[in-house]
Design a protein around this motif. Sequence first.
Motif, mmCIF file in Angstrom:
data_model
loop_
_atom_site.group_PDB
_atom_site.id
_atom_site.type_symbol
_atom_site.label_atom_id
_atom_site.label_comp_id
_atom_site.label_asym_id
_atom_site.label_seq_id
_atom_site.Cartn_x
_atom_site.Cartn_y
_atom_site.Cartn_z
ATOM 1 N N SER A 46 50.212 48.036 43.433
ATOM 2 C CA SER A 46 50.954 49.244 42.889
ATOM 3 C C SER A 46 50.481 49.779 44.044
ATOM 4 O O SER A 46 49.193 49.385 45.106
ATOM 5 C CB SER A 46 50.079 49.488 41.967
ATOM 6 O OG SER A 46 49.313 49.699 41.765
ATOM 7 N N ALA A 47 50.236 50.892 45.103
ATOM 8 C CA ALA A 47 50.830 51.752 46.248
ATOM 9 C C ALA A 47 49.104 52.444 45.534
ATOM 10 O O ALA A 47 48.016 52.177 45.994
ATOM 11 C CB ALA A 47 51.260 53.583 45.547
ATOM 12 N N ALA A 48 48.736 52.941 44.319
ATOM 13 C CA ALA A 48 47.055 53.659 44.197
ATOM 14 C C ALA A 48 46.357 52.043 43.928
ATOM 15 O O ALA A 48 45.149 52.301 44.353
ATOM 16 C CB ALA A 48 47.151 53.103 42.045
ATOM 17 N N THR A 49 46.764 50.891 43.817
ATOM 18 C CA THR A 49 45.922 49.894 43.613
ATOM 19 C C THR A 49 45.547 49.722 44.925
ATOM 20 O O THR A 49 44.463 48.604 45.319
ATOM 21 C CB THR A 49 46.390 48.484 42.861
ATOM 22 O OG1 THR A 49 46.356 49.006 41.785
ATOM 23 C CG2 THR A 49 45.007 47.399 43.110
ATOM 24 N N VAL A 50 46.212 49.663 45.618
ATOM 25 C CA VAL A 50 45.979 49.591 47.321
ATOM 26 C C VAL A 50 45.168 50.087 48.548
ATOM 27 O O VAL A 50 44.524 49.958 48.238
ATOM 28 C CB VAL A 50 47.736 49.352 47.784
ATOM 29 C CG1 VAL A 50 47.176 49.838 49.693
ATOM 30 C CG2 VAL A 50 47.882 48.093 47.659
ATOM 31 N N ALA A 51 45.395 51.320 47.567
ATOM 32 C CA ALA A 51 44.689 53.014 47.985
ATOM 33 C C ALA A 51 43.246 52.862 47.638
ATOM 34 O O ALA A 51 42.505 52.738 47.981
ATOM 35 C CB ALA A 51 45.340 53.943 47.596
ATOM 36 N N THR A 52 43.378 52.032 46.654
ATOM 37 C CA THR A 52 41.377 51.788 46.005
ATOM 38 C C THR A 52 40.765 50.860 46.611
ATOM 39 O O THR A 52 39.938 51.064 46.855
ATOM 40 C CB THR A 52 41.763 51.667 43.920
ATOM 41 O OG1 THR A 52 42.500 52.351 43.412
ATOM 42 C CG2 THR A 52 40.375 51.028 43.440
ATOM 43 N N LEU A 53 41.072 49.737 46.849
ATOM 44 C CA LEU A 53 40.892 48.816 47.574
ATOM 45 C C LEU A 53 40.799 48.950 49.031
ATOM 46 O O LEU A 53 39.409 48.761 49.122
ATOM 47 C CB LEU A 53 41.804 47.254 47.925
ATOM 48 C CG LEU A 53 42.335 47.019 46.451
ATOM 49 C CD1 LEU A 53 43.486 46.225 45.968
ATOM 50 C CD2 LEU A 53 40.965 46.158 45.743
#
Length: 276
Positions: A46-53
């Motif tokens: 997800s976009a949120a996961t990519v941002a966190t990573l």
Amino acid sequence: MRSFLIICLLTITQLISAQTYTVETVPNVQLKNAHAFVSNPDGILSAATVATLDSMLYHLRQTNTSEFVVVALNSIGDADARNFATALFQKWGIGRKEKDNGLLLLFVKDQRQALTEVGYGLEGILPDAINKRLMMKYMFPYFKTGDYNQGMIDGVRAFITYMTTDEANQELMVAAPAKENGIDWGTVLFWYIIVSLAVGFFFLGSILSAQKNAYDSQDYSKYRAIISYKDFSLILCFIFPLTMIPLYLWLVSKLHLLRNKPHTCDHCGGKMHKLS
């Protein structure tokens, strides 16, 4: 008509999602954004996961200089995932060149494989056994249930925790020996210098010995005894310039002195003069 459009849209969506990637076609997100570390072209994460990573991996690079990149793909076709990861790691040049401290985490969904490629500077910290253990403990339990987001976040966090211990940071601050195709050029240079010095000392000893063993003490006899070393020493200058060029210049100077200084006549003992 509506059913036909729906079928077409589903078919197009499946074709897009089923794209098979090669090393050349995987998007390198860092070319557009130096703060991006996750290549996720199929939207597996997800976009949120990519941002966190991205935030976690950027902070890692800022704190201990290592570069950690995540790539999540639906398919690479029949390509071997291990060879694919190695080729992608080399093509992108992950990690600092002088330290070779890069880490690639590749996930291929249709092959159900997640694996790592580690730079030479990180091998002491992240050997294959440790990498596999971290993925099995923190990533694979989530992957089995289809929760790729939490599995990737927990897995990356575990790798970062392992890489940021005091011992790991100390090792990462030391540049890894430069290697290319398995050759340790530092060792090669060391032995080249040793051999150069050995050749130089051997050659010098041979010249001095030949001069000492000349059949008489006359300068011309010494000249004839060492003149044969001149051409050979010139050839060695191209192989061992560090030691042979100074030795060659000394030999030329020595020969010039022996050839041109006044000689003593064997009959009268007087000084002889060189003719033009």
